[in-house]
Write an enzyme that holds these catalytic residues in place. Structure first.
Site, PDB file in Angstrom:
ATOM      1  N   GLU A 212       0.890  -1.218  -0.086  1.00 20.37           N
ATOM      2  CA  GLU A 212       0.053  -0.040  -0.068  1.00 20.37           C
ATOM      3  C   GLU A 212       0.819   1.235  -0.147  1.00 20.37           C
ATOM      4  OE1 GLU A 212      -3.273   0.139  -0.511  1.00 20.37           O
ATOM      5  OE2 GLU A 212      -3.371  -1.851  -0.406  1.00 20.37           O
ATOM      6  N   GLU A 221      -1.889   9.589   0.032  1.00 22.10           N
ATOM      7  CA  GLU A 221      -2.116   9.266  -1.155  1.00 22.10           C
ATOM      8  C   GLU A 221      -1.475  10.199  -2.368  1.00 22.10           C
ATOM      9  OE1 GLU A 221      -6.057   8.263  -3.878  1.00 22.10           O
ATOM     10  OE2 GLU A 221      -6.120   8.603  -1.774  1.00 22.10           O
ATOM     11  N   ASN A 259     -14.672   6.051   7.282  1.00 20.98           N
ATOM     12  CA  ASN A 259     -13.624   5.229   8.001  1.00 20.98           C
ATOM     13  C   ASN A 259     -12.912   6.090   9.026  1.00 20.98           C
ATOM     14  OD1 ASN A 259     -13.812   2.796   6.703  1.00 20.98           O
ATOM     15  ND2 ASN A 259     -13.291   3.776   4.941  1.00 20.98           N
TER      16      ASN A 259
END
Length: 359
Positions: A212, A221, A259
């Protein structure tokens, strides 16, 4: 559902468990032996050692991995001290053949002229790479016994040296101390089941984390164009930190306002209003990754933790993390990347990979 994006494509390793050692075509029989390898010593790139009659050079930082190792950190420089060290006694065992099934106790002669004994059944793995499946053998010797190493005194089944070995190029933000500090949030994490299962879970978690984040390199990100997409205004609490505030962060790249809200509630942290905590505090970042691992099914049918401790296998951890995109043939290259890294990490921890590796 946690939206995850692969940040790098990792090169597939040549065999399960590590990179192929580089063996010169002509042995340097006249070479002098370097200083003997020591398990407690720290070696940096370029350091040379000798082990079992051969010289090796470290490609990067390493500790407690005996040459030739399982990760590719050691480059084989050839025989030293007058030639390859012959095994004691007289041997007449068959030559090792790749792809041949070997049962526990089988002894073979490898291409380097040395002998190895199978510690566990295996489908012809290279004896110089997999120290779980093979061990050096001296003719007339007693087959060695093998068991997982004792738990790390720091409370985590992965030592700091092993962690550094897994992530040689990691961002300094992702500290080992931050990971250890996060363990208290979920005491069952890597503490459930046998010593082997605990290490398999740790390897599975860290392999997915590696995938990831590009080897724990990226904290946030990388595609900022996605940032405004992670605000779900259908949630009653909305996006108080701003529409573009809930992008992927941390080891599992936590994203979406719901989340952050759920993780914050579970961990007692104000992540909905201050999602930047995940990119500014290493312990918080690790806690969000462990929260997802322990509590969220994602696109799967079980948590990644349950997948590893119940024997469902590594493949189900992939399904729980990014199964809707990668599994069932969706992106086999990404699945293979995760599996290959998992096989490398269980090799570092000295346990088998187990069954059901793919999803």
């Amino acid at each position: 559902m946690l939206r995850l994006r692969a940040l790098v494509a990792l090169a597939a390793l040549a065999v399960a468990g590590g990179l192929v050692a580089i063996i010169p075509s002509t042995a340097a029989s006249a070479a002098a032996c370097a200083a003997p390898w020591q398990s407690s010593a720290v070696y940096t790139g370029g350091a040379q050692v000798s082990h079992n009659g051969r010289n090796y050079q470290a490609k990067w930082w390493t500790q407690n991995e005996a040459p030739p190792g399982t990760t590719g950190v050691w480059q084989d420089l050839g025989a030293c001290g007058g030639g390859s060290t012959p095994p004691t006694g007289s041997c007449s065992y068959p030559n090792w053949v790749a792809g041949t099934w070997y049962t526990t106790g089988a002894v073979v002669r490898y291409t380097n002229g040395l002998y190895y004994i199978a510690e566990h059944d295996n489908p012809g793995y290279d004896p110089t790479i997999s120290t779980w499946y093979w061990d050096p053998y001296t003719c007339g010797g007693t087959p060695p016994t093998s068991s997982p190493p004792p738990p790390n005194p720091g409370g985590f089944v992965v030592s700091e040296a092993q962690f550094n070995q897994m992530f040689p190029s990691r961002n300094s933000f992702y500290t080992y101390s931050g990971l250890v500090a996060a363990l208290s949030a979920y005491p069952a994490f890597t503490k459930t089941g046998s010593a082997t299962v605990q290490r398999q879970e740790a390897a599975a978690f860290l392999a997915n984390v590696h995938h990831e984040t590009g080897g724990l390199v990226h904290i946030v990100e990388q595609n900022s164009a996605n940032y405004p997409h992670y605000c779900d205004y259908s949630q009653p609490y909305g996006c108080p930190a701003g529409q573009a505030a809930y992008y992927g962060r941390g080891p599992i790249q936590l994203s979406w306002n719901f989340n952050y809200n759920a993780a914050g509630n579970a961990l007692g942290l104000p992540l909905l209003t201050n999602p930047w905590l995940v990119q500014n505090d290493a312990a918080v970042a690790w806690k969000t990754a462990i929260w997802y691992w322990m509590t969220q099914n994602g696109p799967g049918t079980m948590t990644a933790h349950n997948a590893m401790v119940t024997g469902a296998g590594f493949g189900e951890t992939i399904r729980s993390i990014n199964g809707s995109i990668e599994c069932n043939g969706g992106n086999p290259a990404q699945v293979q990347s995760r599996v290959t890294r998992y096989q490398q990490f269980v090799g570092i921890l000295g346990v088998p990979a187990g069954a059901n590796l793919y999803c």
